[in-house]
Design an enzyme around this catalytic site. Structure first.
Site, PDB file in Angstrom:
ATOM      1  N   PHE A   1       0.809  -1.220   0.000  1.00 30.29           N
ATOM      2  CA  PHE A   1       0.000   0.000   0.000  1.00 30.29           C
ATOM      3  C   PHE A   1       0.844   1.274   0.000  1.00 30.29           C
ATOM      4  CE2 PHE A   1      -2.307  -3.420   2.144  1.00 30.29           C
ATOM      5  CZ  PHE A   1      -3.424  -3.507   1.318  1.00 30.29           C
ATOM      6  N   LEU A   2       2.170   1.151  -0.191  1.00 26.73           N
ATOM      7  CA  LEU A   2       3.024   2.347  -0.123  1.00 26.73           C
ATOM      8  C   LEU A   2       2.682   3.310  -1.256  1.00 26.73           C
ATOM      9  CD1 LEU A   2       5.368   2.262  -2.537  1.00 26.73           C
ATOM     10  CD2 LEU A   2       6.385   0.579  -1.021  1.00 26.73           C
ATOM     11  N   ARG A   3       2.919   4.596  -0.999  1.00 24.10           N
ATOM     12  CA  ARG A   3       2.724   5.639  -2.021  1.00 24.10           C
ATOM     13  C   ARG A   3       4.069   6.119  -2.522  1.00 24.10           C
ATOM     14  NH1 ARG A   3      -0.060   9.492   2.050  1.00 24.10           N
ATOM     15  NH2 ARG A   3       1.432   8.304   3.256  1.00 24.10           N
TER      16      ARG A   3
ATOM     17  N   LYS B   1      -6.278  -5.356  -2.023  1.00 25.52           N
ATOM     18  CA  LYS B   1      -5.479  -4.316  -2.684  1.00 25.52           C
ATOM     19  C   LYS B   1      -6.329  -3.521  -3.684  1.00 25.52           C
ATOM     20  CE  LYS B   1      -2.249  -1.828  -4.321  1.00 25.52           C
ATOM     21  NZ  LYS B   1      -1.703  -0.700  -3.580  1.00 25.52           N
TER      22      LYS B   1
ATOM     23  N   PHE C   1      -8.072  12.212   0.975  1.00 27.46           N
ATOM     24  CA  PHE C   1      -8.500  11.886  -0.394  1.00 27.46           C
ATOM     25  C   PHE C   1      -9.845  12.506  -0.758  1.00 27.46           C
ATOM     26  CE2 PHE C   1      -5.309   9.135  -2.389  1.00 27.46           C
ATOM     27  CZ  PHE C   1      -4.387   9.204  -1.355  1.00 27.46           C
TER      28      PHE C   1
ATOM     29  N   GLY D   1      -9.506  15.696  -1.812  1.00 31.70           N
ATOM     30  CA  GLY D   1      -8.929  16.834  -2.542  1.00 31.70           C
ATOM     31  C   GLY D   1      -9.479  16.883  -3.963  1.00 31.70           C
TER      32      GLY D   1
ATOM     33  N   GLY E   1     -10.266  18.383  -7.758  1.00 31.38           N
ATOM     34  CA  GLY E   1      -9.462  19.083  -8.749  1.00 31.38           C
ATOM     35  C   GLY E   1      -9.434  18.339 -10.067  1.00 31.38           C
TER      36      GLY E   1
ATOM     37  N   GLY F   1      -4.086  10.421 -11.113  1.00 33.04           N
ATOM     38  CA  GLY F   1      -3.239   9.795 -12.134  1.00 33.04           C
ATOM     39  C   GLY F   1      -2.269   8.874 -11.430  1.00 33.04           C
TER      40      GLY F   1
ATOM     41  N   CYS G   1      -0.630   3.667 -10.485  1.00 30.73           N
ATOM     42  CA  CYS G   1      -1.474   2.637  -9.854  1.00 30.73           C
ATOM     43  C   CYS G   1      -2.970   2.830 -10.052  1.00 30.73           C
ATOM     44  CB  CYS G   1      -1.160   2.559  -8.363  1.00 30.73           C
ATOM     45  SG  CYS G   1       0.470   1.873  -8.052  1.00 30.73           S
TER      46      CYS G   1
HETATM   47  N1  NAD Z   1       4.913   1.947  -7.492  1.00 32.55           N
HETATM   48  C1  NAD Z   1       4.077   1.942  -6.469  1.00 32.55           C
HETATM   49  O1  NAD Z   1       3.879   2.964  -5.803  1.00 32.55           O
HETATM   50  C2  NAD Z   1       3.345   0.678  -6.082  1.00 32.55           C
HETATM   51  C3  NAD Z   1       2.718   0.591  -4.822  1.00 32.55           C
HETATM   52  C4  NAD Z   1       2.048  -0.586  -4.481  1.00 32.55           C
HETATM   53  C5  NAD Z   1       2.009  -1.657  -5.359  1.00 32.55           C
HETATM   54  N2  NAD Z   1       2.625  -1.552  -6.575  1.00 32.55           N
HETATM   55  C6  NAD Z   1       2.620  -2.733  -7.460  1.00 32.55           C
HETATM   56  O2  NAD Z   1       3.899  -3.373  -7.325  1.00 32.55           O
HETATM   57  C7  NAD Z   1       4.270  -3.996  -8.578  1.00 32.55           C
HETATM   58  C8  NAD Z   1       5.651  -3.507  -9.011  1.00 32.55           C
HETATM   59  O3  NAD Z   1       5.552  -2.131  -9.294  1.00 32.55           O
HETATM   60  P1  NAD Z   1       6.824  -1.166  -9.334  1.00 32.55           P
HETATM   61  O4  NAD Z   1       6.275   0.222  -9.393  1.00 32.55           O
HETATM   62  O5  NAD Z   1       7.786  -1.541  -8.269  1.00 32.55           O
HETATM   63  O6  NAD Z   1       7.459  -1.584 -10.754  1.00 32.55           O
HETATM   64  P2  NAD Z   1       8.808  -1.026 -11.419  1.00 32.55           P
HETATM   65  O7  NAD Z   1       8.552  -0.957 -12.869  1.00 32.55           O
HETATM   66  O8  NAD Z   1       9.272   0.197 -10.679  1.00 32.55           O
HETATM   67  O9  NAD Z   1       9.903  -2.172 -11.104  1.00 32.55           O
HETATM   68  C9  NAD Z   1       9.879  -3.462 -11.634  1.00 32.55           C
HETATM   69  C10 NAD Z   1      11.271  -4.030 -11.723  1.00 32.55           C
HETATM   70  O10 NAD Z   1      11.188  -5.379 -12.206  1.00 32.55           O
HETATM   71  C11 NAD Z   1      12.305  -5.642 -13.054  1.00 32.55           C
HETATM   72  N3  NAD Z   1      12.002  -6.818 -13.876  1.00 32.55           N
HETATM   73  C12 NAD Z   1      11.211  -6.914 -14.985  1.00 32.55           C
HETATM   74  N4  NAD Z   1      11.142  -8.181 -15.413  1.00 32.55           N
HETATM   75  C13 NAD Z   1      11.908  -8.918 -14.557  1.00 32.55           C
HETATM   76  C14 NAD Z   1      12.208 -10.305 -14.450  1.00 32.55           C
HETATM   77  N5  NAD Z   1      11.722 -11.208 -15.308  1.00 32.55           N
HETATM   78  N6  NAD Z   1      13.018 -10.713 -13.445  1.00 32.55           N
HETATM   79  C15 NAD Z   1      13.530  -9.829 -12.554  1.00 32.55           C
HETATM   80  N7  NAD Z   1      13.267  -8.506 -12.606  1.00 32.55           N
HETATM   81  C16 NAD Z   1      12.463  -8.059 -13.590  1.00 32.55           C
HETATM   82  C17 NAD Z   1      12.478  -4.343 -13.807  1.00 32.55           C
HETATM   83  O11 NAD Z   1      13.800  -4.255 -14.338  1.00 32.55           O
HETATM   84  C18 NAD Z   1      12.196  -3.298 -12.711  1.00 32.55           C
HETATM   85  O12 NAD Z   1      13.387  -2.903 -12.052  1.00 32.55           O
HETATM   86  C19 NAD Z   1       3.135  -3.671  -9.550  1.00 32.55           C
HETATM   87  O13 NAD Z   1       2.200  -4.733  -9.529  1.00 32.55           O
HETATM   88  C20 NAD Z   1       2.492  -2.439  -8.934  1.00 32.55           C
HETATM   89  O14 NAD Z   1       1.119  -2.310  -9.296  1.00 32.55           O
HETATM   90  C21 NAD Z   1       3.321  -0.432  -6.949  1.00 32.55           C
HETATM   91  O1  UPG Z   2      -7.240  14.091  -2.325  1.00 30.43           O
HETATM   92  C1  UPG Z   2      -6.592  13.695  -3.298  1.00 30.43           C
HETATM   93  C2  UPG Z   2      -5.516  12.760  -3.183  1.00 30.43           C
HETATM   94  C3  UPG Z   2      -4.851  12.350  -4.327  1.00 30.43           C
HETATM   95  N1  UPG Z   2      -5.210  12.831  -5.548  1.00 30.43           N
HETATM   96  C4  UPG Z   2      -4.519  12.338  -6.759  1.00 30.43           C
HETATM   97  O2  UPG Z   2      -4.544  10.915  -6.737  1.00 30.43           O
HETATM   98  C5  UPG Z   2      -3.400  10.400  -7.412  1.00 30.43           C
HETATM   99  C6  UPG Z   2      -2.717   9.313  -6.579  1.00 30.43           C
HETATM  100  O3  UPG Z   2      -2.132   9.885  -5.434  1.00 30.43           O
HETATM  101  P1  UPG Z   2      -1.477   9.006  -4.251  1.00 30.43           P
HETATM  102  O4  UPG Z   2      -2.455   8.004  -3.804  1.00 30.43           O
HETATM  103  O5  UPG Z   2      -0.922   9.926  -3.254  1.00 30.43           O
HETATM  104  O6  UPG Z   2      -0.245   8.344  -5.016  1.00 30.43           O
HETATM  105  P2  UPG Z   2       0.235   6.884  -5.431  1.00 30.43           P
HETATM  106  O7  UPG Z   2       1.698   6.852  -5.193  1.00 30.43           O
HETATM  107  O8  UPG Z   2      -0.296   6.599  -6.784  1.00 30.43           O
HETATM  108  O9  UPG Z   2      -0.415   5.840  -4.354  1.00 30.43           O
HETATM  109  C7  UPG Z   2      -1.598   5.101  -4.597  1.00 30.43           C
HETATM  110  O10 UPG Z   2      -1.326   3.937  -5.377  1.00 30.43           O
HETATM  111  C8  UPG Z   2      -0.353   3.033  -4.779  1.00 30.43           C
HETATM  112  C9  UPG Z   2      -0.098   1.911  -5.780  1.00 30.43           C
HETATM  113  O11 UPG Z   2      -1.102   0.932  -5.753  1.00 30.43           O
HETATM  114  C10 UPG Z   2      -0.914   2.519  -3.469  1.00 30.43           C
HETATM  115  O12 UPG Z   2       0.003   1.593  -2.886  1.00 30.43           O
HETATM  116  C11 UPG Z   2      -1.181   3.701  -2.534  1.00 30.43           C
HETATM  117  O13 UPG Z   2      -1.769   3.224  -1.327  1.00 30.43           O
HETATM  118  C12 UPG Z   2      -2.153   4.665  -3.235  1.00 30.43           C
HETATM  119  O14 UPG Z   2      -2.360   5.821  -2.420  1.00 30.43           O
HETATM  120  C13 UPG Z   2      -2.505  11.613  -7.722  1.00 30.43           C
HETATM  121  O15 UPG Z   2      -2.673  11.982  -9.075  1.00 30.43           O
HETATM  122  C14 UPG Z   2      -3.034  12.705  -6.809  1.00 30.43           C
HETATM  123  O16 UPG Z   2      -2.866  14.010  -7.345  1.00 30.43           O
HETATM  124  C15 UPG Z   2      -6.271  13.755  -5.674  1.00 30.43           C
HETATM  125  O17 UPG Z   2      -6.615  14.173  -6.790  1.00 30.43           O
HETATM  126  N2  UPG Z   2      -6.919  14.162  -4.542  1.00 30.43           N
END
Ligand code: NAD
Ligand code: UPG
Length: 430
Positions: A156-158, A213, A258, A260, A262, A266, A269
Site C-alpha cells: 500500500f506504499l505511495r 489491494k 483523499f 482533494g 481538482g 493519475g 497505480c
Molecule cells: N509503485 C508503487 O507505488 C506501487 C505501490 C504498491 C504496489 N505496486 C505494485 O507493485 C508492482 C511492481 O511495481 P513497481 O512500481 O515496483 O514496478 P517497477 O517498474 O518500478 O519495477 C519493476 C522491476 O522489475 C524488473 N524486472 C522486470 N522483469 C523482470 C524479471 N523477469 N526478473 C527480474 N526482474 C524483472 C524491472 O527491471 C524493474 O526494475 C506492480 O504490480 C504495482 O502495481 C506499486
Molecule cells: O485528495 C486527493 C488525493 C490524491 N489525488 C490524486 O490521486 C493520485 C494518486 O495519489 P497518491 O495516492 O498519493 O499516489 P500513489 O503513489 O499513486 O499511491 C496510490 O497507489 C499506490 C499503488 O497501488 C498505493 O500503494 C497507494 O496506497 C495509493 O495511495 C494523484 O494523481 C493525486 O494528485 C487527488 O486528486 N486528490
C-alpha cells in the site's frame, strides 16, 4: 530470515532495503544490470526520500542485488515485485509476472527443503492460485502445499513516501493457504510490525489479499471522484467546494483524506488498477458501475478545465503555461499524469504550450518532445496568455508577482492552491 525479492523497482527496492533495516538478509534479483550495480554500490536506483540512506547503510551487508536467480535458493521466501501493467482494453497484463514465476520455478527445481513464494505485485483475484502456482509447479516439478507454498502480501506504499509508508503501515495483509505459509509470513513481518508499534495484521486467504489491494485503490480513487462530482455541483451553484468538503470530512465515518477535488487522479497505480478490476469483474459477469463512473468523472475533469479556459481565452494560437507535469507533487513520475490529456487537448485546440515542473520535465519530454519547457514557473508564465495549474507543488501556491508577466493573466487552477486573486482572472476548476 533470508529473503529474495524479484524486481528492484519502486516496490522491490523499497521493501528490500526496509526488510534489511528490520534485520533480514535480503537479495534483490533484477534483469537490469544497471539497477543491480546501483544497489550493490549503495545507491538507490529510484528516487524516494530515505531510500538512499537505507541502501547505502545495508548494501554489501544485509542487502545485495544480482541478476542471477540462483540467489533465491539460499533464501526462505521469495517476493515477486514485478510490474503488472494494463493491456489496451484495461485488462491486467500478466506477461512479466508469468516470466518471473517461470524463472523462480525453474530455479526452485534445485531447492532442498521448503520454500514460500509470495506475490507482492498487484494482481487480480485468483492470479496467484491459478496462474502463478501452476507455473511454479510445472517449472520446478515440486508439489504445491508439500514442497512449497504460495502467499499474497499486497503493498500500500505511495510514491514519494514509500519508505515511511512501508516501515509505518496502517495495516499488514498476509494471504496464505496453509498454516506453514501463514507462520512464515508472520515471522517475516514480526520485526516490522513490532517496530511500527503494532499496526493491525490481517491474516486472510490468497484471493482475499489480492482483492483487498484492489478494493483499497478502488475506494480511494472513487472517493476522489466523488469529491470531484460534489465539487462540480458546488461550482454550478457558486458554492465554495473546499468549505463543503472540509466540513464533510469532519464526519469520522468519512474522514478528510483523499477528498482533494481538482483535475483528478493519475499515477502508476489508480488508473491501471481500477481499469484492471473493472475488466476482471466484467469477465466474471459483473458490471462494476460505481467504478466505471469513477473513471468517467476522472476523465471528464481535464475536459472541464479546458472548457473553463475557453470561457476566457480561445486556446487556438494562445500561449498556455501548464504548471506541473508530475502526477503528484514530490515525484518526477509522469505516468498517467493529468497533464498528459490536458496537453493533448491543448495541442488539438491549436495552443502553443509551455510546460514547467520542478523535477518531471525530462520525463514529460519523452511524451511531448515538441512543446516548450521552461526552467521556472516565472519563465513559463512570462508572455503566456493563460496558465493551467495541474500539480499541487508548494512553489505554485507561493506564486505572486510572476503572474504580472503574463500577457492576459487567465489562471485555471486544477488543484485550488493559487492564493493570489488580484489582477488576474482566476478560476478554480472546482
Ligand atoms: N509503485 C508503487 O507505488 C506501487 C505501490 C504498491 C504496489 N505496486 C505494485 O507493485 C508492482 C511492481 O511495481 P513497481 O512500481 O515496483 O514496478 P517497477 O517498474 O518500478 O519495477 C519493476 C522491476 O522489475 C524488473 N524486472 C522486470 N522483469 C523482470 C524479471 N523477469 N526478473 C527480474 N526482474 C524483472 C524491472 O527491471 C524493474 O526494475 C506492480 O504490480 C504495482 O502495481 C506499486
Ligand atoms: O485528495 C486527493 C488525493 C490524491 N489525488 C490524486 O490521486 C493520485 C494518486 O495519489 P497518491 O495516492 O498519493 O499516489 P500513489 O503513489 O499513486 O499511491 C496510490 O497507489 C499506490 C499503488 O497501488 C498505493 O500503494 C497507494 O496506497 C495509493 O495511495 C494523484 O494523481 C493525486 O494528485 C487527488 O486528486 N486528490
Amino acid at each position: 530470515m533470508k529473503l529474495s525479492i524479484i524486481g528492484s523497482g519502486y516496490v522491490g527496492t523499497t521493501i528490500a532495503a526496509c526488510f534489511a533495516e528490520v534485520g533480514h538478509d535480503v537479495v534483490n534479483v533484477d534483469i537490469d544490470e544497471d539497477i543491480v550495480a546501483s544497489v550493490n554500490d549503495g545507491d538507490a536506483p529510484i528516487h524516494e526520500p530515505g531510500l538512499d540512506e537505507l541502501v547505502e547503510k545495508h548494501a554489501g551487508d544485509r542487502l545485495r542485488a544480482t541478476t542471477d536467480y540462483d540467489a533465491i535458493l539460499d533464501t526462505d521466501a521469495t517476493f515477486l515485485a514485478l510490474p503488472t501493467p494494463s493491456e489496451d482494453d484495461g485488462h491486467i497484463d500478466l506477461s512479466i509476472m508469468e516470466a518471473g514465476a517461470r524463472s523462480v520455478g525453474r530455479t526452485l527445481a534445485d531447492k532442498d527443503g521448503y520454500h514460500l513464494v509470495v506475490t507482492k505485485s498487484t494482481v487480480v483475484p485468483t492470479t496467484t492460485e491459478e496462474v502463478i502456482a501452476p507455473l511454479l509447479e510445472d517449472e520446478s516439478g515440486l508439489e504445491l502445499g508439500t514442497d512449497f507454498d504460495i502467499g499474497m502480501n499486497p503493498e500500500f506504499l505511495r510514491e514519494g513516501s514509500a519508505v515511511s509508508d512501508f516501515l509505518g503501515p496502517d495495516k499488514v495483509v498476509l494471504g496464505s493457504q496453509t498454516d506453514r505459509a501463514a507462520a512464515l509470513l508472520r515471522d517475516v513481518f514480526d520485526p516490522l510490525v513490532e517496530r511500527a508499534g503494532g499496526p493491525p495484521v490481517v491474516e486472510t486467504g490468497v484471493r482475499e489479499a489480492e482483492m483487498i489491494k484492489y478494493a483499497n485503490n478502488a475506494f480511494l480513487a472513487s472517493k476522489i471522484s466523488l469529491a470531484n462530482d460534489l465539487a462540480n455541483i458546488c461550482k454550478e451553484y457558486g458554492i465554495d467546494s473546499e468549505e463543503v468538503l472540509d466540513a464533510v470530512g469532519l464526519d469520522s465515518r468519512i474522514g478528510s483524506a483523499f477528498l482533494g477535488a481538482g483535475v483528478g487522479w493519475g499515477g502508476s497505480c489508480f488508473p491501471k488498477d481500477v481499469a484492471a478490476i473493472v475488466a476482471a469483474a466484467r469477465d466474471a459477469g459483473y458490471e462494476a458501475t460505481m467504478l466505471e463512473a469513477a473513471v468517467e468523472v476522472n476523465d471528464r475533469q481535464p475536459v472541464r478545465m479546458l472548457d473553463i479556459l475557453r470561457e476566457h481565452t480561445d486556446p487556438s494560437g494562445a500561449r498556455v503555461a501548464v504548471l506541473g507535469l508530475a502526477f503528484k507533487p514530490g515525484t518526477d513520475d509522469v505516468r498517467n499524469s493529468r497533464a498528459i490529456p490536458l496537453i493533448d487537448a491543448l495541442l488539438d485546440a491549436g495552443a502553443d504550450v509551455v510546460g514547467y515542473d520542478p523535477v518531471a520535465t525530462e520525463n514529460m519530454r519523452e511524451h511531448f518532445p515538441d512543446i516548450d519547457y521552461a526552467d521556472s514557473a516565472a519563465d513559463a508564465l512570462a508572455g503566456a496568455d493563460a496558465a493551467l495549474v495541474v500539480t499541487d507543488w508548494d512553489e505554485f501556491a507561493a506564486l505572486d508577482d510572476e503572474f504580472d508577466a503574463m500577457t492576459d493573466a487567465v489562471v485555471v487552477d486544477g488543484r485550488s492552491i493559487v492564493s493570489r486573486r488580484d489582477g488576474i482572472v482566476y478560476e478554480s476548476l472546482v
